[in-house]
Design a protein around this motif. Structure first.
Motif, short mmCIF file in Angstrom:
data_model
loop_
_atom_site.label_atom_id
_atom_site.label_comp_id
_atom_site.label_asym_id
_atom_site.label_seq_id
_atom_site.Cartn_x
_atom_site.Cartn_y
_atom_site.Cartn_z
N PHE A 120 0.81 -1.23 0.00
CA PHE A 120 0.00 0.00 0.00
C PHE A 120 0.84 1.28 0.00
CE2 PHE A 120 -3.21 -3.03 1.61
CZ PHE A 120 -4.22 -2.76 0.69
N GLN A 121 2.12 1.16 0.32
CA GLN A 121 2.98 2.35 0.34
C GLN A 121 3.84 2.46 -0.93
OE1 GLN A 121 5.17 2.65 4.07
NE2 GLN A 121 6.01 4.63 3.50
N CYS A 122 3.68 1.52 -1.84
CA CYS A 122 4.50 1.47 -3.07
C CYS A 122 3.86 2.35 -4.14
CB CYS A 122 4.59 0.01 -3.52
SG CYS A 122 5.01 -0.23 -5.25
N PRO A 123 4.56 3.41 -4.58
CA PRO A 123 3.96 4.33 -5.57
C PRO A 123 3.58 3.61 -6.87
CG PRO A 123 5.96 5.28 -4.63
CD PRO A 123 5.90 3.85 -4.16
N ALA A 124 4.41 2.67 -7.32
CA ALA A 124 4.10 1.95 -8.57
C ALA A 124 2.79 1.17 -8.44
CB ALA A 124 5.24 1.01 -8.93
N CYS A 125 2.53 0.62 -7.25
CA CYS A 125 1.31 -0.18 -7.06
C CYS A 125 0.05 0.65 -7.26
CB CYS A 125 1.29 -0.81 -5.66
SG CYS A 125 2.61 -2.01 -5.38
N SER A 126 0.11 1.92 -6.81
CA SER A 126 -1.09 2.76 -6.89
C SER A 126 -1.48 3.07 -8.33
CB SER A 126 -0.88 4.06 -6.12
OG SER A 126 0.12 4.83 -6.72
N GLN A 127 -0.50 2.98 -9.25
CA GLN A 127 -0.77 3.30 -10.65
C GLN A 127 -1.55 2.19 -11.37
OE1 GLN A 127 3.19 4.11 -12.12
NE2 GLN A 127 3.48 5.67 -10.53
N TRP A 128 -1.70 1.05 -10.72
CA TRP A 128 -2.37 -0.09 -11.37
C TRP A 128 -3.84 -0.22 -10.97
CZ3 TRP A 128 -0.19 -3.59 -14.86
CH2 TRP A 128 1.17 -3.39 -15.12
N ILE A 129 -4.31 0.62 -10.07
CA ILE A 129 -5.68 0.45 -9.55
C ILE A 129 -6.71 0.52 -10.68
CG2 ILE A 129 -7.39 1.29 -7.89
CD1 ILE A 129 -4.62 0.21 -6.75
N GLN A 130 -6.61 1.56 -11.51
CA GLN A 130 -7.57 1.75 -12.59
C GLN A 130 -7.47 0.65 -13.66
OE1 GLN A 130 -10.16 3.80 -12.02
NE2 GLN A 130 -10.83 2.56 -13.73
N PRO A 131 -6.24 0.35 -14.14
CA PRO A 131 -6.13 -0.73 -15.13
C PRO A 131 -6.70 -2.06 -14.64
CG PRO A 131 -4.06 0.49 -15.00
CD PRO A 131 -4.95 1.05 -13.93
N ILE A 132 -6.48 -2.36 -13.36
CA ILE A 132 -7.00 -3.63 -12.80
C ILE A 132 -8.53 -3.61 -12.82
CG2 ILE A 132 -7.29 -4.93 -10.65
CD1 ILE A 132 -4.29 -4.13 -10.05
N GLN A 133 -9.11 -2.48 -12.40
CA GLN A 133 -10.57 -2.38 -12.38
C GLN A 133 -11.14 -2.53 -13.79
OE1 GLN A 133 -12.52 -2.37 -9.53
NE2 GLN A 133 -14.03 -2.82 -11.11
N SER A 134 -10.46 -1.94 -14.78
CA SER A 134 -10.90 -2.06 -16.18
C SER A 134 -10.89 -3.52 -16.63
CB SER A 134 -10.00 -1.24 -17.11
OG SER A 134 -10.02 0.11 -16.72
N LEU A 135 -9.84 -4.24 -16.26
CA LEU A 135 -9.75 -5.67 -16.63
C LEU A 135 -10.90 -6.46 -16.02
CD1 LEU A 135 -6.01 -6.77 -16.37
CD2 LEU A 135 -7.46 -6.81 -18.40
N VAL A 136 -11.16 -6.20 -14.73
CA VAL A 136 -12.24 -6.91 -14.02
C VAL A 136 -13.58 -6.63 -14.72
CG1 VAL A 136 -13.52 -7.04 -11.85
CG2 VAL A 136 -11.02 -6.99 -11.81
N ASN A 137 -13.78 -5.37 -15.14
CA ASN A 137 -15.03 -4.99 -15.83
C ASN A 137 -15.10 -5.61 -17.23
OD1 ASN A 137 -15.57 -3.42 -13.61
ND2 ASN A 137 -14.97 -1.49 -14.56
N ASP A 138 -13.97 -5.58 -17.97
CA ASP A 138 -13.96 -6.04 -19.35
C ASP A 138 -14.10 -7.56 -19.46
OD1 ASP A 138 -13.60 -3.43 -20.03
OD2 ASP A 138 -11.47 -3.60 -20.53
N TYR A 139 -13.62 -8.27 -18.45
CA TYR A 139 -13.63 -9.74 -18.52
C TYR A 139 -14.53 -10.34 -17.45
CZ TYR A 139 -9.90 -9.31 -21.92
OH TYR A 139 -9.17 -9.00 -23.05
N LYS A 140 -15.70 -9.76 -17.32
CA LYS A 140 -16.68 -10.25 -16.33
C LYS A 140 -16.96 -11.74 -16.54
CE LYS A 140 -19.75 -6.79 -14.39
NZ LYS A 140 -18.81 -5.67 -14.42
N GLY A 141 -16.88 -12.50 -15.45
CA GLY A 141 -17.15 -13.93 -15.56
C GLY A 141 -15.95 -14.74 -16.04
#
Length: 224
Positions: A78-99
């Motif tokens: 949670f303190q890693c700056p690089a990790c925070s940059q992936w939040i949106q891309p991950i959410q997009s993947l979860v939405n795009d590949y539902k199921g």
């Protein structure tokens, strides 16, 4: 231009030699061999690399469909700056590949980040009240404010029972939950944060598009 027998083979471009592995996973940007996801100056191949690992997802927070054919896991801090940059891309993947995909969060609080472990405990304490992802998002938005009073305040902001949150935060079970992920990361040689695994294979990537490509390939294979 044919090579005569005995001529040296053409030079092969290789990543720079790795420095000796640290005892605990290193933070970016000192990439080990092959490059750390999110690391600068890395040489990511964009492929799945290494051997397939069996990861333990028991009790881990996840998004998407539990019975999905593909599991994408991230070891994150949670303190890693690089990790925070992936939040949106991950959410997009979860939405795009539902199921099609399940996304699982694994804790890897790096020792040099003095608030990371505390934040991991807060996420797990929030999870016990059904608010893991809300706490996850709030902490990534406030990476410079992860003191214990900050975390208690976020619990209140999210409408959690703060007394229960504080008790769960300090509970040995919560500590064990975080330690289990950390030990697993060490066991399988996670090089840093964030590191992604697709069905137990490490994704050697540095950009969200590379993760998207690998997920798409994995989904295509399930259709064949």
């Amino acid at each position: 231009g044919a090579h005569t027998p005995g001529a040296p083979p053409p030079p092969v471009t290789a990543p720079p030699p790795a420095s000796p592995p640290p005892a605990a996973p290193a933070a970016n940007p000192r990439p080990p061999q092959g490059g750390t996801p999110g690391g600068q100056g890395a040489y990511p191949t964009g492929n799945l690399i290494g051997s397939k690992h069996t990861l333990d997802y028991t009790g881990s927070a996840s998004k998407g469909t539990a019975s999905a054919p593909i599991t994408v896991a991230v070891f994150s801090d949670f303190q890693c700056p690089a990790c925070s940059q992936w939040i949106q891309p991950i959410q997009s993947l979860v939405n795009d590949y539902k199921g099609k995909i399940r996304f699982v969060f694994k804790h890897l609080p790096l020792p040099m980040h003095n608030n990371a472990r505390r934040a991991a405990l807060a996420a797990e304490a929030a999870s016990l009240q059904g608010k893991f992802w809300e706490m996850h998002d709030l902490m990534f938005q406030n990476q410079t404010a992860l003191s214990r009073p900050d975390l208690d305040r976020y619990a209140g902001q999210l409408g959690l029972n703060v007394a229960k949150f504080k008790k769960d935060f300090d509970a040995p079970e919560t500590r064990k939950r975080v330690d289990r992920d950390f030990q697993e990361a060490n066991r399988i040689g996670v090089p840093g944060t964030p590191t992604f695994y697709i069905d137990g294979m490490r994704a050697d990537i540095a950009a969200p598009e590379q993760l998207t490509n690998l997920v798409r390939d994995a989904v295509d294979k399930t259709k064949r």
